[in-house]
Enzyme design. Structure first.
Site, PDB file in Angstrom:
ATOM      1  N   GLY A   1       0.809  -1.210   0.000  1.00 51.14           N
ATOM      2  CA  GLY A   1       0.000   0.000   0.000  1.00 51.14           C
ATOM      3  C   GLY A   1       0.844   1.262   0.000  1.00 51.14           C
ATOM      4  O   GLY A   1       0.480   2.263  -0.623  1.00 51.14           O
ATOM      5  N   ASP A   2       1.979   1.210   0.682  1.00 53.06           N
ATOM      6  CA  ASP A   2       2.862   2.376   0.725  1.00 53.06           C
ATOM      7  C   ASP A   2       3.538   2.604  -0.627  1.00 53.06           C
ATOM      8  O   ASP A   2       3.722   3.750  -1.060  1.00 53.06           O
ATOM      9  CB  ASP A   2       3.907   2.193   1.818  1.00 53.06           C
ATOM     10  CG  ASP A   2       3.269   1.951   3.175  1.00 53.06           C
ATOM     11  OD1 ASP A   2       2.196   2.531   3.437  1.00 53.06           O
ATOM     12  OD2 ASP A   2       3.828   1.176   3.961  1.00 53.06           O
TER      13      ASP A   2
END
Length: 324
Positions: free
Chosen positions: A267-268
């Site tokens: 997600g990052d």
């Protein structure tokens, strides 16, 4: 320059053991440590991509000093504000089967310390092309802390990407970020249903659904803190890819294959791609394809905040993007 904000960073420690046995004594074979927190993972990915990036947030105590030292060793520029309380640690115990995590609570931030950080953030906006606001807010920080930062950035015409959850997400949305990136679970928690229309995340002027009806019509009246919403939203569905929604359309981006590995930083990596694409005004289908490819490459890397370059290059031209 892309500025990443991590109000609640951590020193990530990983202990490797042969097998984790509850209530037993273990000999640790290896110990690794890294600067952790969602915004710091975003910054590390951008730095590895060769993008100008600056990390900011709040750091305190000896643990905070160690996090700053790890960032310097990795070549990530930082402008953190010191606080009195000790920065938290996260501990993962990994064996051959899986990993077990222990997350310390964040340090309590005083009103004075938060005000000093807001002042630092205001100063950094002068050189910022995009701001990525990532992760949880520490105890003591105002629930609308991200909303304050979003409004300051908007006043300087600096686009914002918001990646958080819970009340921080709800209040942040009310400030009208340029892009919000929840995952499916965070979206369901915010809107009260796994089947909720993600178009409800958008600003009222961008909430036209496929049949021309405003998605705002079925929102509960008391849910007034979503009244403004984001200009665009990207919802992560894990290995099934991303859904992007804007005033101009909606798209689904799917990876060409299911990747196995460590999904912790996927997600990052997605946020890193989105922030870069927002800065460059990349067309939405291309932006989503790049975000899926970089997320997949992060799954193929051993730790969050990194990605596997060969996997990234392989996936970039093979992501499928269709109208949703």
């Amino acid at each position: 320059m892309i500025v990443t904000v991590t109000p609640n960073p951590a020193l990530d420690l990983t202990y490797t053991v042969d097998a984790l046995v509850p209530h037993g004594t273990h000999r640790v074979t290896t110990v690794t440590e890294r600067a952790g927190g969602k915004g710091l993972n975003v910054a590390a990915v951008l730095q590895a991509l060769g993008e100008p990036v600056l990390a900011t947030g709040l750091l305190g105590g000896g643990t905070g000093t160690r996090v700053a030292g790890l960032l310097a060793a990795a070549g990530v520029a930082e402008a953190f504000v010191p606080i009195r309380a000790e920065t938290r640690r996260t501990v993962a115990v990994a064996d051959r089967a899986d990993a077990t995590g222990f997350w310390e609570p964040g340090p309590c931030v005083t009103d004075t310390e938060w005000a000093a950080f807001v002042d630092r953030f205001r100063d950094l906006l002068g050189d910022a092309d995009v701001v990525a606001l990532c992760g949880s807010l520490p105890p003591g920080a105002p629930a609308d802390g991200y909303a304050t930062l979003i409004r300051l950035a908007a006043a300087r015409q600096v686009p914002t990407v918001l990646d958080t959850s819970g009340d921080a997400l709800r209040y942040g949305l009310a400030a009208g970020p340029d892009l919000v990136k929840p995952n499916a679970a965070e979206l369901a928690a915010l809107l009260g249903s796994a089947d909720a229309d993600p178009a409800r995340l958008l600003d009222p002027g961008a909430r036209a659904t496929g049949n021309g009806r405003s998605a705002r019509n079925d929102r509960p009246v008391e849910d007034d803190r979503l009244d403004r919403g984001a200009r665009a939203a990207v919802v992560s569905h894990g290995p099934d890819g991303l859904v992007g929604l804007t005033a101009g359309g909606a798209w689904r981006a799917r990876p060409p294959e299911r990747l196995t590995g460590n999904p912790t930083g996927a997600g990052d990596a997605c946020v890193a791609a989105l922030a870069r694409g927002l800065r460059d005004a990349t067309a939405w289908p291309d932006l989503l394809a790049d975000a899926v490819a970089l997320s997949g490459a992060a799954v193929a890397a051993p730790v969050a905040g990194s990605f596997d370059p060969p996997t990234y290059r392989r996936l970039r031209g093979t992501v499928t993007v269709t109208a949703a």
